[in-house]
Write a protein that holds these residues in place. Structure first.
Motif, PDB file in Angstrom:
ATOM      1  N   HIS A  70       0.937   4.269  -2.917  1.00  0.00           N
ATOM      2  CA  HIS A  70       0.696   5.704  -2.713  1.00  0.00           C
ATOM      3  C   HIS A  70       1.722   6.535  -3.475  1.00  0.00           C
ATOM      4  CE1 HIS A  70      -1.224   4.666   1.449  1.00  0.00           C
ATOM      5  NE2 HIS A  70      -1.990   4.333   0.432  1.00  0.00           N
TER       6      HIS A  70
ATOM      7  N   ARG B  55      -7.008   6.958   1.916  1.00  0.00           N
ATOM      8  CA  ARG B  55      -6.480   5.676   2.401  1.00  0.00           C
ATOM      9  C   ARG B  55      -5.439   5.858   3.483  1.00  0.00           C
ATOM     10  NH1 ARG B  55      -6.018   4.827  -3.096  1.00  0.00           N
ATOM     11  NH2 ARG B  55      -3.754   4.662  -3.010  1.00  0.00           N
ATOM     12  N   THR B  56      -4.821   7.039   3.578  1.00  0.00           N
ATOM     13  CA  THR B  56      -3.798   7.255   4.604  1.00  0.00           C
ATOM     14  C   THR B  56      -4.366   7.881   5.855  1.00  0.00           C
ATOM     15  OG1 THR B  56      -3.203   9.398   3.636  1.00  0.00           O
ATOM     16  CG2 THR B  56      -1.939   7.492   2.929  1.00  0.00           C
TER      17      THR B  56
ATOM     18  N   ASP C 190      -6.998   4.788  11.088  1.00  0.00           N
ATOM     19  CA  ASP C 190      -7.891   3.637  11.180  1.00  0.00           C
ATOM     20  C   ASP C 190      -8.168   3.367  12.652  1.00  0.00           C
ATOM     21  OD1 ASP C 190      -9.201   1.250  11.176  1.00  0.00           O
ATOM     22  OD2 ASP C 190      -7.671   0.134  10.065  1.00  0.00           O
TER      23      ASP C 190
ATOM     24  N   GLU D 155       0.799  -1.220   0.000  1.00  0.00           N
ATOM     25  CA  GLU D 155       0.000   0.000   0.000  1.00  0.00           C
ATOM     26  C   GLU D 155       0.837   1.280   0.000  1.00  0.00           C
ATOM     27  OE1 GLU D 155      -3.751   1.736  -0.326  1.00  0.00           O
ATOM     28  OE2 GLU D 155      -3.137  -0.346  -0.490  1.00  0.00           O
TER      29      GLU D 155
END
Length: 494
Positions: free
Chosen positions: A339, A368-369, A372, A335
């Motif tokens: 990026h 996506r960064t 989480d 991932e």
């Protein structure tokens, strides 16, 4: 007389006293003897004779005796197992099996099955710990660290590499080089450029000061330090590291290290505008990676060649190379590297007039960064994580906003990019960003503020790297008299 009685006097059968130099009985040996004897349907007398007595076997199984080597070898033969397996509890040929499993795990990682590789490395680590095989554990931890890097789990990667350094703390310094390089890469990907340089430079100096001329270890470290040097704008220092690495290459024994070198050297050539030489260097690396079937590194070559084509305004080939790199990396679920490729691809798409596609790619990257909640240590947990390419994404979004005549949105993205790149210390990117931001401020009538931003950019451009890095590492003994000729490729210019 029952089976548990007998006479004394046989070798190693008198009570709990073992051979000279032993520290006492080992319960685990007795438990293994009892388990194996019962599994084979043997009585204690049948197992013991003619070397020892049934009484001694009873004492051993109860954990009250420390058998001699001769007795253990006799018992192992009667039980149908190897001496080492009975003495240590390790299955026969375990070390060979684990080394084979390590090779298979490394093959899975090389071909892109990161999850499978991580499972295999974890299994090797668990079995090595269970059977007390410390020599195998560092290789398994190194593999787990590389898998974590590929997956963007930087905290896990650092933890694995630090464990390797601890396990190899009393071994020769070259044995630690791969772990130091891995930890430095983890910090680099987290945007901690200065610390990555510090780790690599310190280890290079230790190796050279100790007079340990290990070409593979030094080549690994010199090649690794080029990237953070370039990101910090310390181009002269990067070129010097590349030159020293090229001098080491003929004595290196690992072809993968030579391929890594050619890829790293290409970065310094690109910075000097020598795109044809950079492309040739990448082609060499690409051929080696293809031969070694290292798909992850092959993807990085496609990515860098895409950048080279973009610099030469060959946008068709640039897009093709970058999309090939992205597809290869996506198959590996790498991932963080995706990026970085997305930033380059978005720049090419913007230059080709595909503004909407470029913006979608960049906004998807930044989404996506984000943090989480289920993984506090994962991507986005700290603003520095991926700071260099996140800053580059905001810079491009600013340019796209300017293209559609939205100066307010452009300014917002430039401010965010400035914050990210300042934290990372990416001097070269900061100087370019300050120029763009200053131009925007000047066009919108804020001349004084524009001058401040220009001055900031000039500060980074004037002395890149010198305010954040200490003295450069000393050259290795073999290169003490090597003149610095201005970077790699001098042999092509002669």
């Amino acid at each position: 007389m029952t089976e548990e009685t007998g006479t004394t006097g046989e070798a190693g059968t008198t009570g709990t006293t073992g051979e000279a130099g032993t520290t006492g009985p080992d319960d685990a040996v007795g438990q293994r003897v009892q388990r194996l004897r019962r599994a084979r349907g043997l009585t204690q007398r049948a197992l013991a004779e003619p070397v020892c007595t049934a009484a001694y076997v009873s004492t051993l199984e109860a954990g009250r005796a420390n058998p001699s080597e001769a007795v253990l070898r006799h018992l192992a033969e009667r039980l149908g197992v190897g001496y080492d397996e009975l003495a240590t509890g390790r299955p026969a040929h375990l070390a060979t099996e684990l080394n084979l499993a390590l090779t298979e795990a490394q093959g899975a990682l090389a071909t892109g099955d990161v999850e499978e590789a991580a499972d295999r490395f974890a299994d090797v680590l668990e079995r090595a710990a269970r059977h007390d095989l410390p020599a195998v554990r560092p290789a398994a931890l190194l593999g787990l660290g590389e898998c974590a890097l590929e997956s963007g789990r930087l905290a896990d990667a650092r933890r694995h590499f630090e464990a390797v350094e601890q396990l190899r703390g009393d071994q020769p310094l070259p044995r630690r080089a791969a772990a130091v390089r891995g930890r430095a890469v983890a910090h680099l990907l987290a945007g901690e450029l200065r610390y990555a340089c510090y780790l690599l430079e310190t280890e290079i100096d230790r190796l050279n000061a100790a007079g340990l001329h290990d070409p593979d270890a030094l080549l690994l470290l010199y090649s690794a330090v080029i990237g953070p040097y370039m990101d910090m704008g310390a181009h002269a220092r990067a070129a010097q590291a590349a030159e020293l690495a090229l001098a080491l290459a003929p004595t290196a024994t690992d072809p993968a290290l030579v391929a890594h070198l050619h890829r790293s050297v290409a970065r310094t050539l690109i910075a000097e505008g020598r795109t044809a030489e950079a492309d040739a260097s990448l082609a060499k690396a690409q051929e080696l990676y293809r031969r070694l079937r290292l798909t992850g590194d092959l993807a990085k070559c496609h990515w860098m060649r895409g950048y080279v084509h973009a610099q030469a305004d060959d946008l068709d080939r640039a897009e093709q190379s970058l999309r090939t790199a992205r597809d290869l990396l996506a198959s590996r679920r790498a991932e963080l590297l995706i990026h970085q490729v997305d930033v380059e691809l978005a720049d090419v798409l913007r230059r080709r007039g595909s503004h909407r596609a470029a913006e979608d790619l960049l906004t998807g990257l930044l989404a996506r960064t984000g943090p989480d909640p289920a993984d506090p240590a994962g991507p986005g947990a700290a603003p520095e994580l991926g700071a260099v390419h996140a800053g580059a994404a905001h810079r491009l979004l600013g340019l796209l906003a300017e293209d559609r005549d939205d100066p307010a949105a452009a300014e917002e993205h430039y401010v965010r990019a400035l914050s990210l790149l300042e934290r990372a210390g990416a001097a070269g990117d900061l100087a370019d960003l300050c120029r763009l931001f200053g131009d925007l401020l000047r066009r919108t009538g804020r001349t004084e503020l524009a001058l401040d931003v220009y001055r900031t950019g000039l500060g980074h451009r004037a002395a890149p790297g010198t305010t954040t890095l200490g003295p450069a590492p000393a050259a290795p003994p073999f290169a003490a008299g090597l003149p610095f000729t201005g970077g790699p490729g001098a042999e092509n210019r002669a």
